[in-house]
Motif scaffolding. Structure first.
Motif, PDB file in Angstrom:
ATOM      1  N   GLU A  76      -7.060   2.017  -5.036  1.00  0.00           N
ATOM      2  CA  GLU A  76      -7.993   1.223  -4.228  1.00  0.00           C
ATOM      3  C   GLU A  76      -9.228   2.034  -3.857  1.00  0.00           C
ATOM      4  O   GLU A  76     -10.351   1.544  -3.965  1.00  0.00           O
ATOM      5  CB  GLU A  76      -7.307   0.730  -2.958  1.00  0.00           C
ATOM      6  CG  GLU A  76      -6.124  -0.180  -3.195  1.00  0.00           C
ATOM      7  CD  GLU A  76      -6.516  -1.550  -3.730  1.00  0.00           C
ATOM      8  OE1 GLU A  76      -7.714  -1.910  -3.693  1.00  0.00           O
ATOM      9  OE2 GLU A  76      -5.615  -2.259  -4.187  1.00  0.00           O
TER      10      GLU A  76
ATOM     11  N   SER B 203      -2.143   0.638  -4.446  1.00  0.00           N
ATOM     12  CA  SER B 203      -1.374  -0.563  -4.120  1.00  0.00           C
ATOM     13  C   SER B 203      -0.758  -1.133  -5.388  1.00  0.00           C
ATOM     14  O   SER B 203      -1.246  -0.914  -6.495  1.00  0.00           O
ATOM     15  CB  SER B 203      -2.254  -1.611  -3.440  1.00  0.00           C
ATOM     16  OG  SER B 203      -3.208  -2.112  -4.347  1.00  0.00           O
TER      17      SER B 203
ATOM     18  N   ALA C 144      -5.422  -4.394   1.521  1.00  0.00           N
ATOM     19  CA  ALA C 144      -5.940  -3.029   1.374  1.00  0.00           C
ATOM     20  C   ALA C 144      -7.153  -2.822   2.277  1.00  0.00           C
ATOM     21  O   ALA C 144      -7.256  -1.808   2.973  1.00  0.00           O
ATOM     22  CB  ALA C 144      -6.304  -2.748  -0.083  1.00  0.00           C
TER      23      ALA C 144
ATOM     24  N   TRP D 151     -15.683   6.441   2.457  1.00  0.00           N
ATOM     25  CA  TRP D 151     -14.911   5.549   1.587  1.00  0.00           C
ATOM     26  C   TRP D 151     -15.485   5.695   0.189  1.00  0.00           C
ATOM     27  O   TRP D 151     -16.627   5.347  -0.069  1.00  0.00           O
ATOM     28  CB  TRP D 151     -15.059   4.130   2.092  1.00  0.00           C
ATOM     29  CG  TRP D 151     -14.271   3.066   1.399  1.00  0.00           C
ATOM     30  CD1 TRP D 151     -13.927   2.994   0.078  1.00  0.00           C
ATOM     31  CD2 TRP D 151     -13.748   1.881   1.996  1.00  0.00           C
ATOM     32  NE1 TRP D 151     -13.227   1.861  -0.175  1.00  0.00           N
ATOM     33  CE2 TRP D 151     -13.095   1.153   0.996  1.00  0.00           C
ATOM     34  CE3 TRP D 151     -13.778   1.372   3.276  1.00  0.00           C
ATOM     35  CZ2 TRP D 151     -12.479  -0.068   1.225  1.00  0.00           C
ATOM     36  CZ3 TRP D 151     -13.158   0.156   3.510  1.00  0.00           C
ATOM     37  CH2 TRP D 151     -12.511  -0.559   2.500  1.00  0.00           C
TER      38      TRP D 151
ATOM     39  N   SER E 148      -3.570  -8.888  -1.995  1.00  0.00           N
ATOM     40  CA  SER E 148      -3.364  -7.439  -2.046  1.00  0.00           C
ATOM     41  C   SER E 148      -4.654  -6.702  -1.701  1.00  0.00           C
ATOM     42  O   SER E 148      -4.643  -5.731  -0.937  1.00  0.00           O
ATOM     43  CB  SER E 148      -2.875  -7.034  -3.441  1.00  0.00           C
ATOM     44  OG  SER E 148      -2.629  -5.653  -3.496  1.00  0.00           O
ATOM     45  N   ARG E 149      -5.775  -7.171  -2.230  1.00  0.00           N
ATOM     46  CA  ARG E 149      -7.070  -6.546  -1.933  1.00  0.00           C
ATOM     47  C   ARG E 149      -7.451  -6.745  -0.473  1.00  0.00           C
ATOM     48  O   ARG E 149      -7.983  -5.845   0.172  1.00  0.00           O
ATOM     49  CB  ARG E 149      -8.176  -7.099  -2.845  1.00  0.00           C
ATOM     50  CG  ARG E 149      -8.000  -6.746  -4.298  1.00  0.00           C
ATOM     51  CD  ARG E 149      -8.201  -5.262  -4.501  1.00  0.00           C
ATOM     52  NE  ARG E 149      -7.715  -4.879  -5.809  1.00  0.00           N
ATOM     53  CZ  ARG E 149      -8.267  -3.977  -6.575  1.00  0.00           C
ATOM     54  NH1 ARG E 149      -9.330  -3.325  -6.164  1.00  0.00           N
ATOM     55  NH2 ARG E 149      -7.756  -3.673  -7.733  1.00  0.00           N
TER      56      ARG E 149
ATOM     57  N   ASP F 254      -2.623   0.158  -8.545  1.00  0.00           N
ATOM     58  CA  ASP F 254      -4.085   0.233  -8.624  1.00  0.00           C
ATOM     59  C   ASP F 254      -4.559   1.270  -7.626  1.00  0.00           C
ATOM     60  O   ASP F 254      -4.045   1.345  -6.507  1.00  0.00           O
ATOM     61  CB  ASP F 254      -4.724  -1.115  -8.253  1.00  0.00           C
ATOM     62  CG  ASP F 254      -4.376  -2.213  -9.238  1.00  0.00           C
ATOM     63  OD1 ASP F 254      -4.495  -1.979 -10.453  1.00  0.00           O
ATOM     64  OD2 ASP F 254      -3.985  -3.310  -8.786  1.00  0.00           O
TER      65      ASP F 254
ATOM     66  N   GLU G 200     -10.455   5.316 -12.852  1.00  0.00           N
ATOM     67  CA  GLU G 200      -9.085   5.169 -12.375  1.00  0.00           C
ATOM     68  C   GLU G 200      -8.074   5.905 -13.255  1.00  0.00           C
ATOM     69  O   GLU G 200      -7.136   6.528 -12.757  1.00  0.00           O
ATOM     70  CB  GLU G 200      -8.725   3.689 -12.271  1.00  0.00           C
ATOM     71  CG  GLU G 200      -7.377   3.444 -11.647  1.00  0.00           C
ATOM     72  CD  GLU G 200      -7.122   1.978 -11.352  1.00  0.00           C
ATOM     73  OE1 GLU G 200      -6.401   1.714 -10.388  1.00  0.00           O
ATOM     74  OE2 GLU G 200      -7.638   1.104 -12.081  1.00  0.00           O
TER      75      GLU G 200
ATOM     76  N   MET H 247       0.821  -1.216   0.000  1.00  0.00           N
ATOM     77  CA  MET H 247       0.000   0.000   0.000  1.00  0.00           C
ATOM     78  C   MET H 247       0.855   1.266   0.000  1.00  0.00           C
ATOM     79  O   MET H 247       1.937   1.304   0.571  1.00  0.00           O
ATOM     80  CB  MET H 247      -0.880   0.038   1.249  1.00  0.00           C
ATOM     81  CG  MET H 247      -1.630  -1.232   1.547  1.00  0.00           C
ATOM     82  SD  MET H 247      -2.872  -1.590   0.324  1.00  0.00           S
ATOM     83  CE  MET H 247      -3.875  -0.170   0.512  1.00  0.00           C
TER      84      MET H 247
ATOM     85  N   GLY I  14     -15.205   4.517  -3.627  1.00  0.00           N
ATOM     86  CA  GLY I  14     -14.640   3.482  -4.485  1.00  0.00           C
ATOM     87  C   GLY I  14     -15.117   3.552  -5.922  1.00  0.00           C
ATOM     88  O   GLY I  14     -14.694   2.776  -6.764  1.00  0.00           O
TER      89      GLY I  14
ATOM     90  N   LYS J 271      -3.100 -11.256  -6.043  1.00  0.00           N
ATOM     91  CA  LYS J 271      -4.038 -10.143  -6.289  1.00  0.00           C
ATOM     92  C   LYS J 271      -5.118 -10.110  -5.210  1.00  0.00           C
ATOM     93  O   LYS J 271      -5.499  -9.046  -4.729  1.00  0.00           O
ATOM     94  CB  LYS J 271      -4.677 -10.269  -7.671  1.00  0.00           C
ATOM     95  CG  LYS J 271      -3.722 -10.012  -8.807  1.00  0.00           C
ATOM     96  CD  LYS J 271      -4.413 -10.133 -10.145  1.00  0.00           C
ATOM     97  CE  LYS J 271      -3.413  -9.941 -11.268  1.00  0.00           C
ATOM     98  NZ  LYS J 271      -4.029 -10.136 -12.580  1.00  0.00           N
TER      99      LYS J 271
ATOM    100  N   SER K 251       0.236  -4.831  -6.545  1.00  0.00           N
ATOM    101  CA  SER K 251       0.139  -6.256  -6.190  1.00  0.00           C
ATOM    102  C   SER K 251       1.209  -7.110  -6.868  1.00  0.00           C
ATOM    103  O   SER K 251       1.285  -8.309  -6.603  1.00  0.00           O
ATOM    104  CB  SER K 251      -1.254  -6.789  -6.547  1.00  0.00           C
ATOM    105  OG  SER K 251      -1.473  -6.687  -7.942  1.00  0.00           O
TER     106      SER K 251
END
Length: 184
Positions: free
Chosen positions: A142, A79, A100, A120, A96-97, A140, A126, A45, A122, A93, A81
């Protein structure tokens, strides 16, 4: 603030006062992420603290959500991954999520403890965020978090009842089997 109180009082806030938070409090909130579970001792992260109004506006545009355009700070979580994928294959992967999510939860609880508020976010394009913040392609985005003080009068979200989320022994079973008691 005790943990139970922080968990139960934390909420998503979309209306903020015009008061500027102390940036050092935000850094303390980010520091809390270092204590989250880490897959393979490989922390992937990174956090970008943004105070530039023009960049905050670009991110608001990329998310199609203007509710945070008046905040002084925005924290973007990214992050990479690749290292976890190298170590664990494609499951990296997922790890990594998971990492996060755990790190972000620590962050959110610390935000609550500090008397700050956030939401938050989301939903975003991106590519636009990466361009606005010069984020390398291997990372990525997040989520991101506008940071401020809650505007009094914002409604609280109704919480989900426990019986809607809990099963025993198998999916769909809402009753716990009787556990034999042993007298000593």
């Amino acid at each position: 603030m005790d943990l139970d109180k922080a968990i139960k009082s934390r909420e998503s806030v979309r209306k903020f006062k015009g008061k500027q938070p102390d940036w050092r409090d935000i850094l303390e909130c980010i520091d809390a992420v270092r204590y989250a579970p880490i897959a393979g001792k490989n922390f992937t992260m990174r956090f970008i603290v943004i105070s530039d109004k023009e960049k905050i506006e670009k991110i608001a545009e990329a998310s199609q959500q203007n509710f945070f355009s008046n905040v002084y700070y925005l924290v973007v979580v990214i992050s990479n991954s690749e290292r976890l994928v190298n170590e664990f294959g494609e499951r990296g992967k997922i790890y990594s999520r998971q990492q996060a999510g755990a790190a972000i939860q620590n962050f959110l609880l610390k935000v609550e403890e500090k008397g700050l508020s956030t939401c938050w976010v989301g939903h975003f394009v991106e590519k636009q965020i990466k361009e606005a913040l010069s984020i390398p392609p291997e990372f990525d985005v997040e989520a991101f978090f506008p940071i401020g003080y809650k505007l009094i009068g914002e409604r609280k979200k109704k919480r989900i009842d426990m019986d809607e989320v809990l099963y025993f022994e198998k999916h769909g079973n809402k009753k716990m089997r009787d556990v034999p008691r042993f007298d000593v």
